[in-house]
Write a protein that holds these residues in place. Structure first.
Motif, short mmCIF file in Angstrom:
data_model
loop_
_atom_site.label_atom_id
_atom_site.label_comp_id
_atom_site.label_asym_id
_atom_site.label_seq_id
_atom_site.Cartn_x
_atom_site.Cartn_y
_atom_site.Cartn_z
N PRO A 26 0.83 -1.22 0.00
CA PRO A 26 0.00 0.00 0.00
C PRO A 26 0.86 1.26 0.00
N ALA A 27 0.43 2.25 -0.75
CA ALA A 27 1.21 3.48 -0.88
C ALA A 27 1.41 4.18 0.46
N ASP A 28 0.44 4.06 1.39
CA ASP A 28 0.54 4.76 2.67
C ASP A 28 1.14 3.89 3.77
N ALA A 29 1.66 2.70 3.41
CA ALA A 29 2.21 1.81 4.42
C ALA A 29 3.56 2.34 4.92
N VAL A 30 3.85 2.07 6.19
CA VAL A 30 5.14 2.44 6.77
C VAL A 30 6.21 1.52 6.19
N SER A 31 7.29 2.10 5.73
CA SER A 31 8.36 1.32 5.11
C SER A 31 9.52 1.13 6.07
N ASP B 53 11.34 4.32 6.52
CA ASP B 53 10.72 5.25 7.48
C ASP B 53 11.16 4.93 8.90
#
Length: 322
Positions: free
Chosen positions: A221-226, A229
């Protein structure tokens, strides 16, 4: 009665002379009978030379016939690696009889050169250019890996040093989702030989056991924490972050989509919560929050400082929102 042709003939009267017959009658013209031809006796040396010449000719003829026999045997073999050369005809003369003999020679076809597959070279750490990674899209052979290493080495011939090349495989040539398949190294100059243990100008490729090529990267998902991060948050918190490096090549077995390793901890990022939960059960020292998994080292020569573990965990929980 047979009439002799016109010409000189033995005298019919019995004299030791020749008498001319004009075709109708004997004439009065005569001439002395020619002396009989007596050959000059052959000397012993001449006889030896004649025997040597005959023996040499015989040896040449026998040798040629042997070669012809071998050539005919070769023609009966079904060899896919040979191509027929042009056929020639040679004549062997024995006494007054000519025997035509056909010979055919074969020339080995050159082996096709080993192809070099497409690859991309990345530098693992800008501060350490002697360590690099070559990424391929499919599993190569040992020979193909050696060709890749030779091409990379050609760019460093003027830079003395020891160089290490990690070979990763990703079906999409994606550096962040590839699996390690081999390790290589090469030495340029004496410095390189000392650092790698190779000879000057030497190179080496070692294929790993049961290498695998990683498939497509799972959608995240584009808004997932990587993982990036989390690493940035830990660094901003003032906690130790020594020698961070991307090791996503080791995600093939765990199912992660990105792995960042430091000397104190490792950050695993997953796209599937089931895989993240399953992986967390393997290690006794870890902290998981959602799709992010922090792994620590409890043993070995450089274990994680126990007093820092709660602080790392707190940063992860903060980044994940609780």
């Amino acid at each position: 009665m047979n009439t002799p042709p016109a010409g000189w003939h033995p005298d019919p009267e019995g004299s030791q002379q020749l008498r001319y017959w004009d075709g109708q009658q004997w004439t009065s013209a005569t001439q002395p009978m020619p002396a009989a031809y007596t050959p000059t006796p052959e000397t012993p040396e001449q006889a030896k030379n004649r025997k040597r010449q005959l023996l040499a000719i015989a040896i040449v003829i026998v040798g040629f016939l042997v070669i012809v026999g071998i050539s005919k045997l070769d023609l009966g073999k079904n060899d896919e690696n040979t191509t027929a050369a042009e056929t020639t005809t040679t004549e062997v003369v024995a006494s007054t009889t000519r025997v035509p003999v056909t010979t055919r020679s074969t020339v080995a076809a050159p082996a096709p050169p080993s192809a070099t597959p497409m690859y991309v070279v990345t530098t693992d750490n800008p501060g350490r250019p002697e360590y690099m990674t070559a990424i391929v899209a499919k599993l190569p052979t040992q020979s193909e890996l050696e060709n890749i290493l030779a091409e990379i080495r050609s760019d460093y011939l003027q830079k003395d040093g020891g160089y290490h090349v990690a070979f990763d495989c990703s079906s999409e040539m994606e550096p962040t989702a590839a699996s390690r398949i081999a390790n290589g190294k090469f030495a340029v100059g004496r410095i390189g030989a000392a650092r790698t243990g190779l000879s000057v100008g030497g190179s080496e490729v070692e294929m790993l056991t049961n290498p695998k090529c990683a498939g497509p990267v799972p959608d995240v998902p584009a808004d997932a924490v990587s993982a990036d991060d989390v690493l940035l948050a830990i660094r901003n918190a003032g906690l130790p972050v020594i020698d961070p490096r991307v090791n996503t090549t080791f995600c093939l077995e765990s199912g992660c989509v990105k792995l960042i390793t430091t000397d104190e901890f490792s950050i695993y990022q997953f796209a599937d919560i089931e895989k993240a939960n399953k992986f967390s059960t393997i290690f006794p020292s870890y902290h998981q929050n959602g799709l992010i998994f922090l792994r620590y080292t409890q043993d070995g020569s450089d274990p994680t400082d126990p007093s820092l573990i709660p602080q790392y965990n707190a940063v992860l929980d903060q980044v994940m929102g609780g």
